[in-house]
Design an enzyme around this catalytic site. Structure first.
Site, PDB file in Angstrom:
ATOM      1  N   ASP A 139     -19.143   0.755 -27.060  1.00  0.00           N
ATOM      2  CA  ASP A 139     -19.466  -0.422 -26.245  1.00  0.00           C
ATOM      3  C   ASP A 139     -20.765  -1.058 -26.707  1.00  0.00           C
ATOM      4  OD1 ASP A 139     -20.197  -1.029 -22.700  1.00  0.00           O
ATOM      5  OD2 ASP A 139     -19.245  -2.300 -24.229  1.00  0.00           O
ATOM      6  N   LYS A 142     -20.410  -5.656 -31.139  1.00  0.00           N
ATOM      7  CA  LYS A 142     -18.973  -5.742 -31.452  1.00  0.00           C
ATOM      8  C   LYS A 142     -18.734  -5.781 -32.958  1.00  0.00           C
ATOM      9  CE  LYS A 142     -19.477  -5.755 -27.276  1.00  0.00           C
ATOM     10  NZ  LYS A 142     -19.564  -4.389 -26.704  1.00  0.00           N
ATOM     11  N   ASP A 167     -14.634  -0.988 -25.544  1.00  0.00           N
ATOM     12  CA  ASP A 167     -14.737  -2.083 -24.595  1.00  0.00           C
ATOM     13  C   ASP A 167     -14.693  -3.431 -25.311  1.00  0.00           C
ATOM     14  OD1 ASP A 167     -17.228  -3.306 -22.232  1.00  0.00           O
ATOM     15  OD2 ASP A 167     -15.040  -3.322 -22.111  1.00  0.00           O
ATOM     16  N   ASN A 168     -14.404  -4.499 -24.571  1.00  0.00           N
ATOM     17  CA  ASN A 168     -14.555  -5.885 -25.031  1.00  0.00           C
ATOM     18  C   ASN A 168     -13.610  -6.311 -26.152  1.00  0.00           C
ATOM     19  OD1 ASN A 168     -17.796  -4.848 -24.599  1.00  0.00           O
ATOM     20  ND2 ASN A 168     -16.920  -6.426 -23.265  1.00  0.00           N
ATOM     21  N   GLU A 197     -16.118  -7.978 -17.102  1.00  0.00           N
ATOM     22  CA  GLU A 197     -16.986  -7.481 -16.031  1.00  0.00           C
ATOM     23  C   GLU A 197     -17.467  -8.602 -15.102  1.00  0.00           C
ATOM     24  OE1 GLU A 197     -17.374  -6.671 -19.282  1.00  0.00           O
ATOM     25  OE2 GLU A 197     -19.432  -6.793 -19.940  1.00  0.00           O
TER      26      GLU A 197
HETATM   27  O1  LIG Z   1     -23.164  -6.798 -26.688  1.00  0.00           O
HETATM   28  C1  LIG Z   1     -22.631  -6.118 -25.818  1.00  0.00           C
HETATM   29  N1  LIG Z   1     -22.896  -4.809 -25.697  1.00  0.00           N
HETATM   30  C2  LIG Z   1     -23.846  -4.198 -26.613  1.00  0.00           C
HETATM   31  C3  LIG Z   1     -25.271  -4.359 -26.129  1.00  0.00           C
HETATM   32  O2  LIG Z   1     -25.470  -3.471 -25.077  1.00  0.00           O
HETATM   33  C4  LIG Z   1     -21.715  -6.756 -24.816  1.00  0.00           C
HETATM   34  C5  LIG Z   1     -21.722  -8.140 -24.696  1.00  0.00           C
HETATM   35  C6  LIG Z   1     -20.922  -8.789 -23.750  1.00  0.00           C
HETATM   36  C7  LIG Z   1     -20.945 -10.274 -23.624  1.00  0.00           C
HETATM   37  C8  LIG Z   1     -22.150 -10.958 -23.628  1.00  0.00           C
HETATM   38  C9  LIG Z   1     -22.183 -12.330 -23.499  1.00  0.00           C
HETATM   39  C10 LIG Z   1     -20.995 -13.045 -23.354  1.00  0.00           C
HETATM   40  F1  LIG Z   1     -21.023 -14.393 -23.196  1.00  0.00           F
HETATM   41  C11 LIG Z   1     -19.782 -12.382 -23.338  1.00  0.00           C
HETATM   42  C12 LIG Z   1     -19.762 -10.993 -23.478  1.00  0.00           C
HETATM   43  C13 LIG Z   1     -20.085  -8.040 -22.903  1.00  0.00           C
HETATM   44  C14 LIG Z   1     -20.069  -6.641 -23.034  1.00  0.00           C
HETATM   45  O3  LIG Z   1     -19.275  -5.873 -22.227  1.00  0.00           O
HETATM   46  C15 LIG Z   1     -20.866  -6.000 -23.983  1.00  0.00           C
HETATM   47  O4  LIG Z   1     -20.779  -4.634 -24.065  1.00  0.00           O
HETATM   48 MG   LIG Z   2     -19.032  -3.938 -23.012  1.00  0.00          MG
END
Ligand SMILES: O=C(NCCO)c1cc(-c2ccc(F)cc2)cc(O)c1O
Ligand SMILES: [Mg+2]
Length: 212
Positions: A139, A142, A167-168, A197
């Protein structure tokens, strides 16, 4: 004060010390009602819970601690004997996570490593006394998911049946990773659609079982 500091303060003022479920509930309430934050969250978290219960890992690695939400979410389901390591690159976030994990009372159950995962993964066997992982939760950034799962493979940290959850997959997306685990022939991979989320947007988790 950073967003992450505001979340930690809210937890300290609204959750019960030593009660992981109350910490998760407070982070989620803040995420829904006050400020969005990139925790795996309560909706995808229920799917992660199911994977953890099904796998019952004795040794687990998380890449991307952030504020410690998923570390707390997972470790609350594991026996005291389980070994859980979590890696965070950003020292500010790692410091918040350290306090969040301590507030939840899980500081003796979680080994936090503040470093670049690319540097840590090759050290896990010798420096952290790891043989192989039963489960991995990815996580972090990406664009390094693929680099790091390949590092786990080449450092012999996966074994037949290791469950790798990422995730994601849709938001913000990890298309190169999804393509890799689905087509390289080394995993039985399934996509589990869910919601992003603290949002109605779509997202999902990829569950990939290493064939060994
Ligand atoms: O970078 C991520 N994680 C690593 C740093 O801890 C991360 C980013 C996003 C996200 C952010 C900005 C947006 F516009 C869309 C998604 C969501 C997540 O669940 C994530 O884990
Ligand atoms: Mg995430």
């Amino acid at each position: 004060m950073s967003k992450e500091q505001r979340v930690l303060r809210y937890v300290q003022q609204n959750a019960s010390r030593g009660d992981p479920d109350s910490v998760l509930a407070a982070v989620d309430k803040f995420g829904w009602e006050t400020e969005w934050a990139m925790n795996v969250g309560d909706v995808k978290g229920l799917i992660l819970d199911r994977f953890v219960k099904e796998t019952a890992p004795q040794t687990m690695l998380e890449l991307g601690t952030y504020m410690g939400y998923s570390a707390i979410r997972v470790v609350r389901l594991l026996p005291e004997t389980a070994k859980f390591l979590t890696v965070e690159f950003n020292p500010e976030n790692a410091a918040i996570a350290n306090e969040m994990i301590a507030f939840a009372g899980l500081q003796n159950r979680i080994i936090q490593i503040t470093s670049d995962s690319a540097d840590v993964i090759p050290q896990l066997k010798k420096k952290y006394d790891v043989d192989t992982f039963d489960m991995v939760f990815i996580d972090h950034w990406k664009d390094v998911y693929v680099r790091d799962i390949k590092l786990l493979e080449t450092n012999n940290l996966l074994r037949k049946g290791t469950v790798v959850v990422a995730d994601n997959i849709i938001n913000p997306g990890a298309p190169e990773y999804a393509d890799y685990v689905r087509t390289c022939g080394k995993y039985d991979s399934t996509f589990h659609e869910s919601n992003f989320e603290y949002s109605d947007d779509i997202d999902g988790l990829e569950k990939s079982v290493y064939r060994g």
